[in-house]
Design a protein around this motif. Sequence first.
Motif, PDB file in Angstrom:
ATOM      1  N   THR A 126       0.807  -1.227   0.000  1.00  0.00           N
ATOM      2  CA  THR A 126       0.000   0.000   0.000  1.00  0.00           C
ATOM      3  C   THR A 126       0.838   1.274   0.000  1.00  0.00           C
ATOM      4  N   LYS A 127       2.130   1.175  -0.221  1.00  0.00           N
ATOM      5  CA  LYS A 127       3.007   2.335  -0.064  1.00  0.00           C
ATOM      6  C   LYS A 127       2.676   3.486  -1.024  1.00  0.00           C
ATOM      7  N   ASP A 128       2.157   3.194  -2.185  1.00  0.00           N
ATOM      8  CA  ASP A 128       1.852   4.257  -3.152  1.00  0.00           C
ATOM      9  C   ASP A 128       0.374   4.626  -3.176  1.00  0.00           C
ATOM     10  N   ALA A 129      -0.419   4.023  -2.297  1.00  0.00           N
ATOM     11  CA  ALA A 129      -1.856   4.300  -2.279  1.00  0.00           C
ATOM     12  C   ALA A 129      -2.119   5.689  -1.699  1.00  0.00           C
ATOM     13  N   ALA A 138      -7.283  -0.453   0.401  1.00  0.00           N
ATOM     14  CA  ALA A 138      -8.121  -1.644   0.517  1.00  0.00           C
ATOM     15  C   ALA A 138      -8.123  -2.440  -0.782  1.00  0.00           C
ATOM     16  N   ARG A 139      -8.188  -1.733  -1.912  1.00  0.00           N
ATOM     17  CA  ARG A 139      -8.196  -2.401  -3.222  1.00  0.00           C
ATOM     18  C   ARG A 139      -6.863  -3.091  -3.487  1.00  0.00           C
ATOM     19  N   ARG A 140      -5.742  -2.465  -3.173  1.00  0.00           N
ATOM     20  CA  ARG A 140      -4.435  -3.070  -3.426  1.00  0.00           C
ATOM     21  C   ARG A 140      -4.239  -4.338  -2.576  1.00  0.00           C
ATOM     22  N   LEU A 141      -4.691  -4.306  -1.330  1.00  0.00           N
ATOM     23  CA  LEU A 141      -4.595  -5.498  -0.491  1.00  0.00           C
ATOM     24  C   LEU A 141      -5.495  -6.611  -1.014  1.00  0.00           C
ATOM     25  N   TYR A 142      -6.670  -6.236  -1.490  1.00  0.00           N
ATOM     26  CA  TYR A 142      -7.589  -7.211  -2.090  1.00  0.00           C
ATOM     27  C   TYR A 142      -6.935  -7.884  -3.295  1.00  0.00           C
ATOM     28  N   ASP A 143      -6.332  -7.089  -4.164  1.00  0.00           N
ATOM     29  CA  ASP A 143      -5.675  -7.647  -5.356  1.00  0.00           C
ATOM     30  C   ASP A 143      -4.498  -8.537  -4.962  1.00  0.00           C
ATOM     31  N   TRP A 144      -3.754  -8.124  -3.948  1.00  0.00           N
ATOM     32  CA  TRP A 144      -2.568  -8.889  -3.548  1.00  0.00           C
ATOM     33  C   TRP A 144      -2.982 -10.263  -3.020  1.00  0.00           C
ATOM     34  N   LEU A 145      -3.962 -10.299  -2.097  1.00  0.00           N
ATOM     35  CA  LEU A 145      -4.395 -11.593  -1.568  1.00  0.00           C
ATOM     36  C   LEU A 145      -5.052 -12.435  -2.643  1.00  0.00           C
ATOM     37  N   GLY A 146      -5.851 -11.810  -3.493  1.00  0.00           N
ATOM     38  CA  GLY A 146      -6.573 -12.557  -4.520  1.00  0.00           C
ATOM     39  C   GLY A 146      -5.666 -13.249  -5.520  1.00  0.00           C
ATOM     40  N   THR A 147      -4.467 -12.725  -5.703  1.00  0.00           N
ATOM     41  CA  THR A 147      -3.544 -13.312  -6.682  1.00  0.00           C
ATOM     42  C   THR A 147      -2.449 -14.155  -6.048  1.00  0.00           C
ATOM     43  N   ARG A 148      -2.340 -14.143  -4.730  1.00  0.00           N
ATOM     44  CA  ARG A 148      -1.228 -14.864  -4.095  1.00  0.00           C
ATOM     45  C   ARG A 148      -1.651 -15.967  -3.116  1.00  0.00           C
ATOM     46  N   ILE A 149      -2.875 -15.923  -2.619  1.00  0.00           N
ATOM     47  CA  ILE A 149      -3.328 -16.955  -1.684  1.00  0.00           C
ATOM     48  C   ILE A 149      -4.237 -17.929  -2.431  1.00  0.00           C
ATOM     49  N   ALA A 150      -3.814 -19.195  -2.503  1.00  0.00           N
ATOM     50  CA  ALA A 150      -4.593 -20.222  -3.201  1.00  0.00           C
ATOM     51  C   ALA A 150      -5.639 -20.817  -2.263  1.00  0.00           C
TER      52      ALA A 150
END
Length: 388
Positions: free
Chosen positions: A259-262, A269-281
Motif C-alpha cells: 500500500t506504499k503508493d496508495a 483496501a483495493r491493493r490489499l484485495y488484489d494482492w491476496l486474490g492473486t497470491r493466496i490459493a
Amino acid sequence: MLMMSWVQQHVNKLEPVAIIVLLLLLGSLIQGIRRGASSSARRLFFFVWEGVVIVVCLVLAAQLANRLSPVVAEWLIKRVRVPLRELSGLEQGWFTLLTSLRDFALLRYGVLFIFGYLLLRAAAALVEPLIERSVESLLRSGREEPADGLKGKRSASRALGSIIGALHGAGRSFVFVALLFVYVSLMPNGWYVDKISESQIYNQAAEWLSPVAGDVLKGQGPVLTQAVEAQFKQILQRKYEIIDYAIPAEIEQAALYVTKDAQTNEDKARRLYDWLGTRIAYDYDKARNYEEQGIWKEQTPPETFDTRNGVCIDIARLYAVMARSAGLEVRVVTGMGADGQGGYGPHAWNEVQIGEGAEGWVPLDATWANAGDWFNPPAFDDTHIREA
C-alpha cells in the motif's frame, strides 16, 4: 364433586401443567387458612405489588435501553481502539467485550436492558418499606377482642384467609401459565413445547392471552432465536479477531509495501484485495476434509501468509490483519455464500471502512477474486448473506 372430578381427570392423565397449577392452588389455599385474613391479605397485596413493579420496571428498562443503545454505541466507536500488539488473556476478554458491545446491537440492548431493570428494581426496593408500613397500619387492628369472641374471630379470619389464599394461588397459576405462553411463543421448537401444547389448561389460558400478546409474540420466536444464535457466533468469532490484532512484523512489512503508493483508504483496501486474490490459493483439501469428514484445522493469519494457502475464513482473517497494518478499519464477516449451483454454503469475507460513518463500510471477498471483481460490486448482497 366437580373439583374432585377435574383433579382426578388431570392427575390420571399425568398432565404436568395441570399438576403444577393444582399444587399452586392447594399450597396457597393452605397458606391462607394458616395465616388468616390479615396476613393473607398482606401477602396478596405484595404479590400484586411485586407483579406491578416487575411490569413497570420491564417497560421502563426497555425504553431506557432503546434510548441509550445508540448513544453508547457512538461513545464506544469514538473511544474503543484495540492495541495493535499481542494481548494478554485478560486484555483479550476485555476488548472482546467492549468491541462486541460496540458492534452488536442485540448484545448491547440486552446488557443495557438488564442493567436498567436491576437499577429500577433497586429504586423500587427503596420505596417498599414505606408501602409495607402503610399496608400494615391499615390491616392492624387497634382493638383487643374479648376472650369469648376470639375463637369465632379466628374461624372467620381463617375462612376469609382461605378465600384470599385461593385468589393468591389463582394469581400465581396465571403467572405460571403466562410464562409458559411466552416460552412457547418465542421458542416454538423448544424443549417440552409439544407436551405443554397438549395441556387443556394451557390451551384455555392461551385463548385468553392470545388477543392480548399473541400479535406481539407471533412469529418472533424463530426470528429472535436465529438472531441470538447468529450474534453469539459473531461474539465467539470476535475472540479470533482480537487475537489477530497482534500483527507479525513480516505481515506488517508486506502490507505497508503493498500500500506504499496508495493515496486513499479505498486504494489501500483495493491493493490489499488484489494482492491476496492473486497470491493466496484456495485450500480445497482442507475444505473437503471438513465437508466430508468433519475435520477442521485451525489456521492463524501467519500460517496463511507463510503457506499461501487457506479457505475463506483464513483469507478473510489475513486480509483483516494486513488492512489493520495499513491503518484501515476492517472486520471479518461470516454468513452464507452462493455456491454457483443455486444453493448457499458457509462463507467468510470482509468489510473495510473507506469513508465516514456506516455508509463508509464496503464489502469485499478476496477468496473469490480469481472469479471476478468482488471488491464492493453492486450485487454483492445477492450472493452473500451475512449472519444477523
